[in-house]
Design an enzyme around this catalytic site. Structure first.
Site, short mmCIF file in Angstrom:
data_model
loop_
_atom_site.label_atom_id
_atom_site.label_comp_id
_atom_site.label_asym_id
_atom_site.label_seq_id
_atom_site.Cartn_x
_atom_site.Cartn_y
_atom_site.Cartn_z
N TYR A 82 -36.65 67.73 23.58
CA TYR A 82 -36.00 68.90 22.99
C TYR A 82 -37.03 69.88 22.45
CZ TYR A 82 -33.18 71.94 20.08
OH TYR A 82 -32.61 73.06 19.52
N GLU A 168 -44.13 58.60 22.89
CA GLU A 168 -44.21 57.78 21.68
C GLU A 168 -43.63 56.38 21.84
OE1 GLU A 168 -40.37 60.23 21.13
OE2 GLU A 168 -42.28 60.37 22.17
N GLY A 222 -41.06 40.37 -1.36
CA GLY A 222 -41.39 40.81 -0.01
C GLY A 222 -42.74 41.49 0.05
N ASP A 224 -43.47 44.58 0.97
CA ASP A 224 -43.50 45.97 0.50
C ASP A 224 -43.62 46.06 -1.02
OD1 ASP A 224 -43.14 46.56 3.20
OD2 ASP A 224 -40.97 46.64 2.99
N SER A 226 -44.67 43.83 -3.07
CA SER A 226 -45.93 43.24 -3.52
C SER A 226 -47.09 44.21 -3.36
CB SER A 226 -46.22 41.95 -2.74
OG SER A 226 -45.22 40.98 -2.97
#
Length: 518
Positions: A82, A168, A222, A224, A226
């Protein structure tokens, strides 16, 4: 931030993948809505622009368009799908509906030498319903495919490029090389976005935000939370108080594991709050997954507020929000990406939140979070542990939540992950040359079926096993676990876990499914 790429989001679910691929090149990039103010975008001092794909048709009334200042900047521009079509229309080219939509694999042939596409042939992933029917002045076709005569276009003099395909995604094997050619060769961006650089900038930003005030960290166990806690501790030291809430929705032995690992690393005190009864009472008779997440999110915050009151006035709360949390929780808004589900630390926060949030990982992907954790010296068992959702087992125990059902799920999950670990399919730290399962867990289904155990009829619940390969957790493929190992895991679960007489294996990718079931 110098040496950056600005990514303009036109609503594609792949926009985050563009950012991740650029970050993998050790290049900083940031995503902005296509209509973000000029001052906001140029604040990162971009050396180039990437325009994402999107669900709209560029010729529709009120369709997203390319802002004038981007074209006037003189910086290199790469339009993807796009983004390429929006560029074409903006520059007085022509875009029309395609006779047939094109989705899936295609082969692109490069028909003119250029500094974006360095190979002669590319296997790519197409996903579009419109096509270019006339190039703007100054543009040339540099690559084509059987169904896309304008698979890639360029105005080399102005350093403006367009790709009809998606570089990507993993389905375009050399896509990362294309993005590197654009960012490094064309935009001449320095590859200096490393774990050390992330830590340095995060510490600076945290200190500027917090000053001399106290901070409360929400430790969930978890990766993240931590790493977020470690970053804040690196920045403000003993201004930080860390609170770990045992909400009764944790994995087997998780509380002890977190307490031991955390206290080995930090000098600050870890406060454990036993809140299982509180959470389960709030979740009683609640089966809707969105409501579960919102209830858990609010109860988390209220728990931390109560703990903060005991510790004195603490204005800041640390959360381990990362990029995938943000994109999957984004509310539907014009042409921006559609909300997939709420995350407890994004979509489930109460409106009267008393804390100011400190989110040092908000623009990091999971692999970047792990690299930062290692650089900070966090224990391996924390950095490389299996991902775990903030709402815990609540979104893996479908239907009614009770101590008995959670215990059943906890035991089945432990058997599954233990067997995968022993088989070498998941490990503390994956090797680059050894495929590793990115995430594996059990789900308890509110479905009963008839079985036979010891010549007696049973009518018990079913366990679904989920294991996926994923690098970015935005997309995932189901893991091909050997049948013999699946059989062993199933045998152990039905024989060792009370209340389960059937085990099934989930063979759905993401998309169309999400990794978690709720």
């Amino acid at each position: 931030m110098k040496d950056a790429i600005a990514i303009l989001d036109f609503g594609s679910q792949y926009t985050q993948l563009i950012a991740r691929r650029v970050r993998e090149l050790n290049i900083y990039c940031e995503i902005f809505p296509w209509d973000a103010p000029q001052s906001t975008i140029i604040a990162i001092q971009p050396r180039g622009y990437i325009l994402s794909g999107g669900p709209a048709s560029a010729y529709d009334k009120d369709a997203p368009t390319v802002q004038d200042f981007i074209l006037q900047s003189g910086m290199p521009i790469l339009g993807i799908c796009y983004g390429m079509q929006a560029l074409t229309l903006k520059l007085n080219g022509k875009v029309i509906p395609a006779e047939a939509r094109e989705y899936g694999h295609a082969e692109v042939v490069v028909n003119e030498r250029n500094n974006l596409l360095e190979e002669e042939h590319y296997k790519v992933w197409m996903s579009h319903g419109d096509r270019i029917d006339g190039l703007p002045d100054g543009f040339r076709t540099i690559a084509s495919s059987q169904n896309s005569p304008y698979a890639a276009i360029a105005n080399a003099d102005n350093r403006i490029f367009g790709l009809q395909f998606h570089p990507e995604v993993h389905h375009t094997p050399l896509g990362k090389d294309i993005l590197k050619a654009f960012a490094v060769n064309i935009c001449q961006v320095t590859q200096n976005w490393t774990a050390d650089a992330i830590i340095e900038q995060s510490v600076k930003a945290i200190r500027e935000q917090v000053g001399n005030q106290k901070v409360l960290s929400a430790v969930s166990g978890g990766v993240d939370s931590s790493v977020a806690t470690a970053l804040v501790y690196e920045a403000v030291g003993n201004q930080l108080s860390a609170v770990f809430v045992d909400h009764g929705l944790l994995r087997k032995n998780e509380r002890q594991t977190v307490e031991d690992a955390f206290r080995r690393k930090f000098g600050t005190q870890l406060i454990t709050v036993d809140a299982e009864d509180l959470f389960l009472s709030k979740l009683e008779n609640q089966q809707d997954p969105e409501e579960k997440r919102k209830i858990i999110g609010e109860t988390f915050i209220r728990t931390f507020e109560a703990e903060a009151n005991k510790l004195g006035e603490i204005p800041f709360l640390v959360q381990g929000t990362i990029y995938p949390d943000v994109v999957e929780s984004s509310a539907p808004d014009r042409n921006k990406a559609q909300r997939i589900k709420s995350h407890h630390n994004v979509g489930g926060l109460p409106t009267d939140l008393k804390f100011k949030l400190v989110e040092p990982l908000r623009y990091l992907f999971k692999d970047e979070v792990r690299k930062v954790g290692e650089a900070l010296g966090l224990p391996t068992e924390l950095v490389w542990r299996q991902p775990f959702p903030g709402p815990g087992l609540a979104v893996r125990c479908l239907g009614e939540l009770s101590c008995e059902r959670l215990s059943t799920l906890r035991e089945a999950d432990a058997i599954f992950t233990d067997e995968l670990t022993q088989a070498g399919l998941i490990s503390r730290r994956p090797k680059d040359d050894q495929p590793q399962i990115g995430q594996a867990f059990a789900v308890l289904l509110p479905v009963r079926s008839v079985g036979v155990m010891g010549d007696q009829r049973t009518y018990q619940e079913a366990i679904a096993l989920r294991a996926v390969y994923s690098q970015d957790f935005m997309t995932a493929n189901w893991a091909h676990i050997p049948y013999e190992l699946l059989g062993k895991i199933s045998h152990r679960i039905v024989n060792e876990v009370k209340g389960v007489n059937r085990v099934v294996y989930d063979i759905t990718g993401k998309p169309p499914a999400t990794i978690e079931w709720e």
